[in-house]
Scaffold this motif. Structure first.
Motif, PDB file in Angstrom:
ATOM      1  N   GLU A 154     -24.608 -16.559   8.198  1.00  0.00           N
ATOM      2  CA  GLU A 154     -23.599 -15.942   7.425  1.00  0.00           C
ATOM      3  C   GLU A 154     -23.869 -14.592   6.999  1.00  0.00           C
ATOM      4  OE1 GLU A 154     -20.232 -17.230   3.953  1.00  0.00           O
ATOM      5  OE2 GLU A 154     -22.294 -18.081   3.868  1.00  0.00           O
ATOM      6  N   SER A 155     -25.200 -14.432   6.519  1.00  0.00           N
ATOM      7  CA  SER A 155     -25.965 -13.417   5.949  1.00  0.00           C
ATOM      8  C   SER A 155     -27.472 -13.095   6.297  1.00  0.00           C
ATOM      9  CB  SER A 155     -25.593 -13.016   4.534  1.00  0.00           C
ATOM     10  OG  SER A 155     -26.220 -14.217   3.814  1.00  0.00           O
ATOM     11  N   PHE A 156     -27.793 -12.006   6.574  1.00  0.00           N
ATOM     12  CA  PHE A 156     -29.304 -11.767   6.539  1.00  0.00           C
ATOM     13  C   PHE A 156     -30.032 -11.486   5.441  1.00  0.00           C
ATOM     14  CE2 PHE A 156     -27.398 -10.667  10.828  1.00  0.00           C
ATOM     15  CZ  PHE A 156     -28.243 -11.779  11.638  1.00  0.00           C
ATOM     16  N   SER A 157     -31.148 -12.014   4.846  1.00  0.00           N
ATOM     17  CA  SER A 157     -31.884 -11.980   3.981  1.00  0.00           C
ATOM     18  C   SER A 157     -32.890 -10.473   4.251  1.00  0.00           C
ATOM     19  CB  SER A 157     -32.831 -12.864   3.474  1.00  0.00           C
ATOM     20  OG  SER A 157     -33.634 -13.136   4.403  1.00  0.00           O
ATOM     21  N   ARG A 158     -33.257  -9.859   3.230  1.00  0.00           N
ATOM     22  CA  ARG A 158     -34.037  -8.448   3.524  1.00  0.00           C
ATOM     23  C   ARG A 158     -35.233  -8.917   4.258  1.00  0.00           C
ATOM     24  NH1 ARG A 158     -35.489  -5.142  -1.937  1.00  0.00           N
ATOM     25  NH2 ARG A 158     -33.015  -5.169  -1.742  1.00  0.00           N
ATOM     26  N   ALA A 159     -35.923 -10.176   3.947  1.00  0.00           N
ATOM     27  CA  ALA A 159     -37.041 -10.775   4.661  1.00  0.00           C
ATOM     28  C   ALA A 159     -36.661 -10.732   6.068  1.00  0.00           C
ATOM     29  CB  ALA A 159     -37.840 -11.886   4.039  1.00  0.00           C
ATOM     30  N   MET A 160     -35.529 -11.516   6.602  1.00  0.00           N
ATOM     31  CA  MET A 160     -35.291 -11.396   8.024  1.00  0.00           C
ATOM     32  C   MET A 160     -34.994 -10.519   8.485  1.00  0.00           C
ATOM     33  SD  MET A 160     -32.040 -14.545   7.739  1.00  0.00           S
ATOM     34  CE  MET A 160     -32.392 -15.901   6.924  1.00  0.00           C
TER      35      MET A 160
ATOM     36  N   ALA B 162     -39.589 -12.990   7.649  1.00  0.00           N
ATOM     37  CA  ALA B 162     -38.914 -14.410   7.709  1.00  0.00           C
ATOM     38  C   ALA B 162     -38.158 -14.695   8.964  1.00  0.00           C
ATOM     39  CB  ALA B 162     -38.300 -14.778   6.427  1.00  0.00           C
ATOM     40  N   PRO B 163     -38.405 -16.089   9.550  1.00  0.00           N
ATOM     41  CA  PRO B 163     -37.381 -16.211  10.452  1.00  0.00           C
ATOM     42  C   PRO B 163     -36.054 -16.385  10.196  1.00  0.00           C
ATOM     43  CG  PRO B 163     -38.505 -18.274   9.674  1.00  0.00           C
ATOM     44  CD  PRO B 163     -39.086 -17.115   8.913  1.00  0.00           C
ATOM     45  N   VAL B 164     -35.199 -15.980  11.302  1.00  0.00           N
ATOM     46  CA  VAL B 164     -33.702 -16.100  11.154  1.00  0.00           C
ATOM     47  C   VAL B 164     -33.145 -17.397  11.131  1.00  0.00           C
ATOM     48  CG1 VAL B 164     -31.367 -15.382  12.134  1.00  0.00           C
ATOM     49  CG2 VAL B 164     -33.199 -13.868  12.348  1.00  0.00           C
ATOM     50  N   GLN B 165     -32.549 -17.856  10.116  1.00  0.00           N
ATOM     51  CA  GLN B 165     -32.038 -19.129  10.005  1.00  0.00           C
ATOM     52  C   GLN B 165     -31.008 -19.255   9.060  1.00  0.00           C
ATOM     53  OE1 GLN B 165     -35.361 -21.236   7.841  1.00  0.00           O
ATOM     54  NE2 GLN B 165     -35.503 -19.741   6.109  1.00  0.00           N
ATOM     55  N   GLY B 166     -30.229 -20.294   9.244  1.00  0.00           N
ATOM     56  CA  GLY B 166     -29.063 -20.675   8.475  1.00  0.00           C
ATOM     57  C   GLY B 166     -29.169 -20.935   7.125  1.00  0.00           C
ATOM     58  N   THR B 167     -28.405 -20.438   5.923  1.00  0.00           N
ATOM     59  CA  THR B 167     -28.123 -20.820   4.743  1.00  0.00           C
ATOM     60  C   THR B 167     -27.129 -21.563   4.434  1.00  0.00           C
ATOM     61  OG1 THR B 167     -27.153 -18.852   4.224  1.00  0.00           O
ATOM     62  CG2 THR B 167     -29.552 -18.759   4.255  1.00  0.00           C
ATOM     63  N   VAL B 168     -26.801 -22.126   3.157  1.00  0.00           N
ATOM     64  CA  VAL B 168     -25.707 -22.983   2.649  1.00  0.00           C
ATOM     65  C   VAL B 168     -24.634 -21.904   2.804  1.00  0.00           C
ATOM     66  CG1 VAL B 168     -24.691 -23.949   0.817  1.00  0.00           C
ATOM     67  CG2 VAL B 168     -27.229 -24.344   1.246  1.00  0.00           C
ATOM     68  N   ARG B 169     -23.496 -22.095   3.440  1.00  0.00           N
ATOM     69  CA  ARG B 169     -22.329 -21.584   3.490  1.00  0.00           C
ATOM     70  C   ARG B 169     -21.646 -21.106   2.405  1.00  0.00           C
ATOM     71  NH1 ARG B 169     -18.857 -19.007   6.974  1.00  0.00           N
ATOM     72  NH2 ARG B 169     -20.254 -19.400   8.768  1.00  0.00           N
TER      73      ARG B 169
ATOM     74  N   MET C 112      -1.474   7.235  14.602  1.00  0.00           N
ATOM     75  CA  MET C 112      -2.995   6.941  15.238  1.00  0.00           C
ATOM     76  C   MET C 112      -3.724   5.875  14.138  1.00  0.00           C
ATOM     77  SD  MET C 112      -5.796   9.964  15.879  1.00  0.00           S
ATOM     78  CE  MET C 112      -6.448  10.104  14.260  1.00  0.00           C
ATOM     79  N   ILE C 113      -4.760   5.041  14.908  1.00  0.00           N
ATOM     80  CA  ILE C 113      -5.370   4.088  14.209  1.00  0.00           C
ATOM     81  C   ILE C 113      -6.489   5.029  13.540  1.00  0.00           C
ATOM     82  CG2 ILE C 113      -6.906   2.208  14.167  1.00  0.00           C
ATOM     83  CD1 ILE C 113      -5.221   1.030  16.437  1.00  0.00           C
ATOM     84  N   LEU C 114      -6.672   4.709  12.081  1.00  0.00           N
ATOM     85  CA  LEU C 114      -7.734   5.534  11.572  1.00  0.00           C
ATOM     86  C   LEU C 114      -8.936   4.547  11.296  1.00  0.00           C
ATOM     87  CD1 LEU C 114      -5.670   7.195   8.722  1.00  0.00           C
ATOM     88  CD2 LEU C 114      -6.266   8.217  10.997  1.00  0.00           C
ATOM     89  N   THR C 115      -8.787   3.403  10.877  1.00  0.00           N
ATOM     90  CA  THR C 115      -9.824   2.465  10.953  1.00  0.00           C
ATOM     91  C   THR C 115      -9.579   1.247  11.584  1.00  0.00           C
ATOM     92  OG1 THR C 115      -9.844   3.371   8.598  1.00  0.00           O
ATOM     93  CG2 THR C 115     -10.947   1.144   9.038  1.00  0.00           C
ATOM     94  N   LEU C 116     -10.566   0.666  12.371  1.00  0.00           N
ATOM     95  CA  LEU C 116     -10.386  -0.519  13.092  1.00  0.00           C
ATOM     96  C   LEU C 116     -11.766  -1.394  12.337  1.00  0.00           C
ATOM     97  CD1 LEU C 116      -9.552  -2.273  15.272  1.00  0.00           C
ATOM     98  CD2 LEU C 116     -11.345  -1.384  16.728  1.00  0.00           C
ATOM     99  N   ALA C 117     -11.348  -2.702  12.241  1.00  0.00           N
ATOM    100  CA  ALA C 117     -12.298  -3.640  11.542  1.00  0.00           C
ATOM    101  C   ALA C 117     -12.239  -5.176  12.122  1.00  0.00           C
ATOM    102  CB  ALA C 117     -11.681  -3.770   9.945  1.00  0.00           C
ATOM    103  N   VAL C 118     -13.237  -5.647  12.432  1.00  0.00           N
ATOM    104  CA  VAL C 118     -13.609  -6.954  13.082  1.00  0.00           C
ATOM    105  C   VAL C 118     -14.493  -7.850  12.158  1.00  0.00           C
ATOM    106  CG1 VAL C 118     -13.956  -8.123  15.115  1.00  0.00           C
ATOM    107  CG2 VAL C 118     -12.838  -5.883  15.325  1.00  0.00           C
ATOM    108  N   SER C 119     -14.466  -9.006  12.083  1.00  0.00           N
ATOM    109  CA  SER C 119     -15.119  -9.744  11.116  1.00  0.00           C
ATOM    110  C   SER C 119     -15.478 -10.939  11.752  1.00  0.00           C
ATOM    111  CB  SER C 119     -14.914  -9.863   9.810  1.00  0.00           C
ATOM    112  OG  SER C 119     -15.794 -10.776   9.080  1.00  0.00           O
ATOM    113  N   GLY C 120     -16.447 -11.440  12.098  1.00  0.00           N
ATOM    114  CA  GLY C 120     -16.750 -13.041  12.686  1.00  0.00           C
ATOM    115  C   GLY C 120     -16.515 -13.253  14.281  1.00  0.00           C
ATOM    116  N   TYR C 121     -16.207 -12.086  14.822  1.00  0.00           N
ATOM    117  CA  TYR C 121     -15.793 -12.343  16.356  1.00  0.00           C
ATOM    118  C   TYR C 121     -17.099 -11.881  17.268  1.00  0.00           C
ATOM    119  CZ  TYR C 121     -13.606 -11.837  20.994  1.00  0.00           C
ATOM    120  OH  TYR C 121     -13.260 -11.856  22.141  1.00  0.00           O
ATOM    121  N   ARG C 122     -17.646 -13.060  17.946  1.00  0.00           N
ATOM    122  CA  ARG C 122     -18.690 -12.988  18.743  1.00  0.00           C
ATOM    123  C   ARG C 122     -19.891 -12.496  17.869  1.00  0.00           C
ATOM    124  NH1 ARG C 122     -17.384 -15.197  23.521  1.00  0.00           N
ATOM    125  NH2 ARG C 122     -15.311 -15.206  24.133  1.00  0.00           N
TER     126      ARG C 122
END
Length: 394
Positions: A71-77, A82-89, A1-11
């Motif tokens: 890539e990540s959300f700041s606490r202010a976002m 604060a507006p959602v905006q991109g940061t340096v990857r 049985m699968i105990l953990t399922l993980a997905v990152s960066g998909y849609r």
């Protein structure tokens, strides 16, 4: 049985790690990420088939399936200050899929190619027209629930595949694996890597049923050559043979009960003419049985689901995507009882937006209900703390 399922960066699944039970129900509002969850599961299964790259291409390529937010959300976002905006990857572009079962775990990391050319005998050749194809950056197979260096038994980084041999030493078994090939299809060996082979075959046995066709031209409405069919095809074309197989080598009493539960007083028979099998249904009050071409969409779909769920050869994992489509609400409780019974033989994941089906399945033994939500474009499963999880390193 699968105990953990993980997905990152998909849609919309930026970073989702879920603990699974034997019966899992995934629901949520339209646009919450249910379809992305289902597609991610299918992609994971495609890795064992060697089809993950073509499957991504069918979805529009890697870049169209990657998480489109920052890539990540700041606490202010998150607080709306604060507006959602991109940061340096800071991290590499990556789409990662993985799971951990009761014995083995597997993860794959896909990214963008570094070079626009292809190699031949170690030398750069002509520029490649496949420069936008995703490539497999890393893979890992391990023992236990969480990947660690101490329990890693097979890994792939770049073109090299390394296997833990019977003496406990890491041996390089492949040095030139193509970036579009998986170690699951090229390194599994009954002598050198039996664990990899066992896991691959288990994943190849996963079954996905997604929107059975029930239109007038549906394959299930046409007579088909009948052969023993313990596993219903994904398009349901061999429905008649699958139902007859359940009767002969499966659980005919369960099939009878499932039909009686949904259509009291009705019986289903399989007719054979010249080797062609066809489903017929006799309903109370009618003078003749109805042929499969005459059945309503909902009736046909229920029979297809019954054939899939009553399989004489249950898989380790069965995934149903919106099985309630075309079904009358009165058929959802009988369907729920079929699903609950199937979950005693296989691990089952049901992706649905039918509240009645969710209510009928909620509270079943060894079950989990995930109500997906979207926050700032990201799919979350509130109420569930993600289990410990480590991705393989590139």
């Amino acid at each position: 049985m699968i105990l953990t399922l993980a997905v990152s960066g998909y849609r919309s699944l930026r970073d989702l790690v879920l603990p699974l039970e034997r019966l899992n129900v995934v629901t949520g509002a339209n646009g919450s990420g249910k379809s992305s969850f289902y597609r991610a599961l299918r992609l994971l299964g495609e890795a064992a088939q060697g089809r993950i790259i073509p499957s991504l291409a069918a979805e529009g390529g890697l870049e169209s399936t990657l998480w489109a937010g920052p890539e990540s959300f700041s606490r202010a976002m998150k607080a709306g200050e604060a507006p959602v905006q991109g940061t340096v990857r800071r991290e590499r572009v990556s789409l990662k899929l993985g799971f951990a079962s009761e014995d083995y775990g597997y993860a794959i990391d896909l990214g963008l190619p570094v070079s626009s050319g292809h190699f031949h005998d170690g030398q750069m050749a002509i520029p490649s027209m496949f420069s936008q194809d995703p490539v497999i950056k890393a893979e890992a197979v391990w023992i236990g629930e969480v990947l660690k260096r101490s329990n890693l038994i097979a890994s792939r980084g770049g073109a090299g595949v390394h296997i833990l041999d019977e003496r406990g030493n890491r041996a390089t078994v492949i040095t030139d694996l193509a970036p579009f090939d998986s170690m699951m299809t090229h390194a599994a060996d009954p002598r050198g890597a039996p664990e990899l082979l066992a896991l691959r075959e288990r994943m190849r046995g996963w079954r996905f049923y997604d929107h059975f066709r029930s239109d007038p031209e549906a394959p299930a409405r046409r007579p088909q050559v009948g052969t023993r069919t313990p596993v219903l095809a994904s398009d349901g074309a061999d429905l008649a043979a699958a139902l007859q197989t359940v009767r002969e080598i499966g659980d005919p009493a369960a099939l009878h009960d499932a039909i009686e539960d949904a259509f009291p007083g009705s019986t289903v028979e399989i007719e054979s003419a010249g080797g062609l099998f066809e489903v017929t249904m006799r309903q109370h009050g009618l003078l003749r049985p109805l042929r499969v071409a005459e059945l309503s969409d909902g009736t046909l779909r229920y029979l297809l689901l019954a054939a899939a769920l009553l399989t004489p050869r249950p898989p380790s994992l069965m995934v149903l995507n919106e099985p309630e489509t075309s079904l009358h609400p009165d058929l959802l409780p009988p369907l729920a009882r079929l699903i609950a019974a199937a979950a005693r033989r296989s691990q089952v994941i049901v992706v649905t937006h039918a509240r009645a089906l969710v209510d009928a399945l909620e509270g079943e033994p060894d079950s989990a209900l995930f109500v997906l939500e979207k926050q700032l474009g990201e799919t979350l499963a509130p109420g569930f703390e993600g289990p410990a999880w480590n991705w393989p390193k590139r």
